[in-house]
Motif scaffolding. Sequence first.
Motif, PDB file in Angstrom:
ATOM      1  N   ARG A   1       1.132  -1.170  -0.018  1.00 59.13           N
ATOM      2  CA  ARG A   1       0.043  -0.142   0.007  1.00 59.13           C
ATOM      3  C   ARG A   1       0.952   1.337   0.046  1.00 59.13           C
ATOM      4  N   ARG A   2       1.807   1.195   0.823  1.00 57.67           N
ATOM      5  CA  ARG A   2       2.987   2.365   0.838  1.00 57.67           C
ATOM      6  C   ARG A   2       3.266   2.782  -0.508  1.00 57.67           C
ATOM      7  N   VAL A   3       3.363   2.230  -1.496  1.00 60.45           N
ATOM      8  CA  VAL A   3       3.713   2.652  -3.035  1.00 60.45           C
ATOM      9  C   VAL A   3       2.612   2.290  -3.820  1.00 60.45           C
ATOM     10  N   ASN A   4       1.552   1.947  -3.333  1.00 62.84           N
ATOM     11  CA  ASN A   4       0.380   1.530  -4.021  1.00 62.84           C
ATOM     12  C   ASN A   4       0.882   0.513  -5.273  1.00 62.84           C
TER      13      ASN A   4
ATOM     14  N   GLU B   1      19.019   2.068   6.198  1.00 60.53           N
ATOM     15  CA  GLU B   1      18.980   2.894   5.067  1.00 60.53           C
ATOM     16  C   GLU B   1      17.516   3.962   5.223  1.00 60.53           C
ATOM     17  N   HIS B   2      16.782   3.635   6.026  1.00 55.82           N
ATOM     18  CA  HIS B   2      15.365   4.469   5.852  1.00 55.82           C
ATOM     19  C   HIS B   2      15.303   5.546   7.038  1.00 55.82           C
TER      20      HIS B   2
ATOM     21  N   GLU C   1       3.612   4.575   9.894  1.00 53.17           N
ATOM     22  CA  GLU C   1       3.573   5.588   8.659  1.00 53.17           C
ATOM     23  C   GLU C   1       3.759   6.950   9.103  1.00 53.17           C
ATOM     24  N   GLN C   2       3.383   7.444  10.235  1.00 50.70           N
ATOM     25  CA  GLN C   2       3.653   8.859  10.662  1.00 50.70           C
ATOM     26  C   GLN C   2       5.279   8.889  10.852  1.00 50.70           C
ATOM     27  N   ALA C   3       5.817   8.083  11.398  1.00 50.57           N
ATOM     28  CA  ALA C   3       7.192   7.846  11.664  1.00 50.57           C
ATOM     29  C   ALA C   3       8.167   8.237  10.489  1.00 50.57           C
ATOM     30  N   ILE C   4       7.828   7.337   9.678  1.00 50.94           N
ATOM     31  CA  ILE C   4       8.682   7.339   8.412  1.00 50.94           C
ATOM     32  C   ILE C   4       8.463   8.539   7.743  1.00 50.94           C
ATOM     33  N   GLU C   5       7.088   8.992   7.495  1.00 49.78           N
ATOM     34  CA  GLU C   5       6.897  10.393   6.774  1.00 49.78           C
ATOM     35  C   GLU C   5       7.466  11.505   7.526  1.00 49.78           C
ATOM     36  N   LEU C   6       7.586  11.609   8.986  1.00 50.77           N
ATOM     37  CA  LEU C   6       8.442  12.568   9.706  1.00 50.77           C
ATOM     38  C   LEU C   6       9.751  12.393   9.766  1.00 50.77           C
ATOM     39  N   PHE C   7      10.288  11.230  10.065  1.00 49.24           N
ATOM     40  CA  PHE C   7      11.638  11.340  10.342  1.00 49.24           C
ATOM     41  C   PHE C   7      12.490  10.400   9.233  1.00 49.24           C
TER      42      PHE C   7
ATOM     43  N   SER D   1      10.325   2.906   2.269  1.00 47.04           N
ATOM     44  CA  SER D   1       9.153   2.164   2.730  1.00 47.04           C
ATOM     45  C   SER D   1       9.326   1.215   3.964  1.00 47.04           C
ATOM     46  N   GLY D   2      10.588   1.438   4.476  1.00 46.08           N
ATOM     47  CA  GLY D   2      11.174   0.566   5.554  1.00 46.08           C
ATOM     48  C   GLY D   2      11.457  -0.698   5.155  1.00 46.08           C
TER      49      GLY D   2
END
Lengths: 125, 837
Positions: free
Chosen positions: A49-52, B491-492, B513-519, B523-524
């Motif tokens: 989902r993260r990259v659709n 690397e993320h 999801e919030q964490a990877i967007e913010l910091f 994709s992890g």
Amino acid sequence: MEQLLQQYDTVAQNKVINWFKAGLTSDFPANSGVCIKYKSKQIAVYNFRRVNQWYACQNLCPHKMEMVLSRGMIGDLSGIPKVACPLHKKTFSLESGESLCGDQLKLATYPVKIENENVYIGFVD
Amino acid sequence: MKKLIVIGNGMVGYKYCEKLVNSNRSDEFEITVFGEESRPAYDRVHLSEYMSEKSAEQLLLAPTNWYKENNITLHTSSLVSQVDPQNKQITTYKNEIFQYDSLVFATGSSAFIPPINGLEKKGVFVYRTLEDLDAIKSYANQLKKQGRNEAVVLGGGLLGLEAANAAKALGLNTHVVEFAPRLMPRQLDKAGSNLLVSKIQELGIEVLLEKSTKTILGDSSINGLEFSDESQLKSDILIISAGIRPRDELAKAAGITVGERGGIQVDEKMQTSEKDVYAIGEVALYNQSIYGLVAPGYDMAKVAVAQLLQEYETTMDAHIDLSTQLKLIGTEVGSFGNPFISDHSVSVITYENKLKGIYKRINVSKDGHKLYGGILVGDTSDYNTLFQLYNNSMKLPENPEDLILGSRGSNTGSAGNILELPDTAQVCSCESVNKGQICGLVEDGSCNSLSEVIDKTKATTGCEGCKPMVSELVEVTLKSLGKQVKKDICEHFSFNRQELYDLIKINKVTTFEQAIELFGSGSGCETCKPLLASLFSSIYMETANKQVEIQDSNDRFLANIQRNGTYSVVPRVAGGEITPEKLISLGEVAQKFNLYTKITGGQRIDMFGAQLHELPLIWEELIEAGFESGHAYGKSLRTVKSCVGSTWCRFGMHESVSFAIEIENRYRGLRSPHKLKGGVSGCIRECAEARGKDFGLIAVEGGWNLYVCGNGGANPKHAILLAEQLDEQTCIKYLDRFLMYYIRTAAPLMRTAAWLEKLDGGIDYLKKVVIEDSLSLATELEQEMQSLVNRYQCEWKQAIEDPQMIKRFKHFVNSDQSDDNLSFVPLRDQKMPRAWR
Ligand code: SRM
Ligand SMILES: Cc1cc2nc3c(=O)[nH]c(=O)nc-3n(C[C@H](O)[C@H](O)[C@H](O)COP(=O)(O)OP(=O)(O)OC[C@H]3O[C@@H](n4cnc5c(N)ncnc54)[C@H](O)[C@@H]3O)c2cc1C
Ligand code: SF4
Ligand code: FES
């Protein structure tokens, strides 16, 4: 063992003969994998989902020949989407099926398409 | 273009190609390599790992396409059968002829086979190639099916012991037979060998010394050995590892000078008696010797490449170091310099502790200034330091005995600061990388981490013995430059665990999801996702049911995955105390689902072989019977082991079971950087092994002694005393602070023992934080822990009560069938997975 592996061959999008309906998109949890059965095959399907994107590959880990890859964690390596096997954490590209750990192991991959909330996997048999 | 031919694609032949490619001048040559083996060069040094975890592919030194990419034509399965130096050509076994301008022999050696009668019998092997190992494995399997399992390894040297270890791992009853009166006769003296013999016997391998084998008994296959003293030994398989024999047959036939006892004679330029013909590696006879180790072989490769490129000043050193460490046998052995020297100019200092199984010897000059060599058995932790002192002829400390005894009375290490080594000190001898190169790359900014240094220099990629030293050098140099030693988690996220812990808490982030967007970015992956899952749990006490997709596979299904993809189930049995009724219900559940059961090392019961879809059904029954999750799958509190203590035991001082149960129930479900284990013993006899745990309590007169940061497992460490004679309330207060501080600050997957080792100031600092509250954090730590304790829930109960959550426990989404790939075989009265294919 060879026999088990031989069932799985990468299918290119333009070679698909049979689009098999595997279920509704809602059966496939976001950002993880599940396993579907098609004839005698076990196929891991990932709703990335993260990259659709959606990906499918053999459920059989070629390292020790166990049916486990759908239970592996997905993620990316420098942008390449990948799955890590739950048994020994070998990682494979979900796009090419190739190992990302520098060995010769490889997965067969299958095309996935979504139409009207339905998930289809492409096969040649 | 000049034609270059290399005969032999083993470790040194490959290294030669690699060095040539790295010189950036390989395009001046048309390079052709012939290798007799079916695969490209592989890591023979780690050959034994092929018996256990590594595949042939993983052992390759470079993948097949590496040769192509670098314009090297590699012919595998191609034996060269003739060399004709007059016409500068070679002939292969297929009678193809190739011309050369320069030729390199890198044909290595083969196993030396002593003259024994009956060598042609089935069941006789050598230990040198992947094919040898395949043959040994399959023969051993056949034997076992016939109920035969006696193995003998001929030769008690470095390789023989490794082969014996491999035979043992194949489930064979193994003997080592050595001709000399000592094991590892080239490296060890009598005392060292004696100790090694007893250690190896403890591992279940028998050792016979001073035995000369005369005849291999049996009709067509071996069934025993007869020695020259007429005694016999039963043997169903024989592995010969009695030395090596250089493969100089081609050169000899071509009229190239070889030594009396074999080996192609070379000078310091690696040149043979024939112009433009070089020999390197185990086939080369240099200074009257053959060197059966990779490091000198790699040096020879370097010299031969330099000579080819007309860099004539690069030649081979006259002195070749043969220091070695034995790997893999389950006991440590090291030998360096001249281990035996003992004339009037030398003082020999030895230390022997039979109880602990340690023997150390150093040979020091009479004036105490110089180290000539030495032997370490049972504990090689000082190997690198001693080797550096010897190899760089460095001045020794005032009391050289401190080098092996440790300097008594002070806390500082005995051998001084690593930065005092001269720049020329060779740190990685396999790849000949010295200290100056490593520090230089860090100092001029070309490298900023251990992995970058490894990439650039290839240090540590050989025998790995130098890894601790290289990593320390990188770290110390970075620190001396005022650079932080950055430990990004992956690397993320370019943060370390502690930074992420703070970021999540301060910013009240609640999802990945919030964490990877913010910091973060991307994709992890399998490193950062479980790490963040653990952080969310340590901060909010959320169970693994909340963000299922970022849980490590085991947490995702709340069970440990086993070798065939089924799961094990371990309910909590706090303190190891269990009622007969509960024992019966466990038995009933196991019986109903046909599970293999075993008592664990953590005082509870493990049930194996549950399929994914069975897990909720099993847990429904277990919960009904009053059980809860044991978190055996998580990086979380596992068990608090107890002894019976004063309730039953005649020596017990306090009630250790009650206290263990209280503590286990307090911290159950707590997720942490790595797993946590505790122990509570009722007196100093310590039957609960509390000092082998992350935290341990031992009952004493007037209260409990609290020990922290112990470890069993791979690197056992005794826990260290934090405080004495505490009452129970204070114990818990200190434990809260200690655990929470560890959870906040440790690196991912770092047990408390390793964490304490890295903690600046060590145990004294930890005492200040926990007892004296030097950081003014105590109240906060206690409150945090209390709120985690208050929010505990059994995640299995949570899962089975929610139909949505339970959906994930199904093998197929589109079918109710189960995994048809599964099969079990009987084992005693139970079952186990079939072997891996
Ligand atoms: C079942 C058990 C062996 C047994 O049959 O007795 C066991 C089984 C496993 N241990 Fe253990 N350990 C078990 C007690 C121990 C002990 C003894 C103890 O706890 O007193 C130790 C040494 C003490 C210690 O941890 O300091 C122990 C040290 C390890 C280690 C090494 C940890 C280390 O710091 O070096 C690992 C590997 C790891 O965690 O990275 C490990 C990892 C494992 C894993 C999880 C390996 C894996 O990933 O599959 C095994 C999972 C089994 C399963 O699926 O259920 N196990 N393991 C024991 C379960 C105890 C329990 O009731 O929960
Ligand atoms: C089990 C084991 C453990 C070891 N452990 C250690 C250790 O811990 N530390 C250490 O330093 N060393 C160790 N060694 C030794 C190390 O592996 C050798 O020193 C090293 O492999 C030598 O490299 P080489 O290239 O000279 O020979 P090899 O690696 O033997 O390569 C020679 C190659 O040439 C090929 N060849 C020979 N003749 C021909 C021909 N006519 N035509 C074509 N090809 C030919 C052979 O088939 C072979 O593949 C170990 C060896 C073994 C077997
Ligand atoms: S430690 Fe041993 S001796 Fe002491 S109370 Fe426990 S069981 Fe008894
Ligand atoms: S079985 Fe998949 S990595 Fe080992």
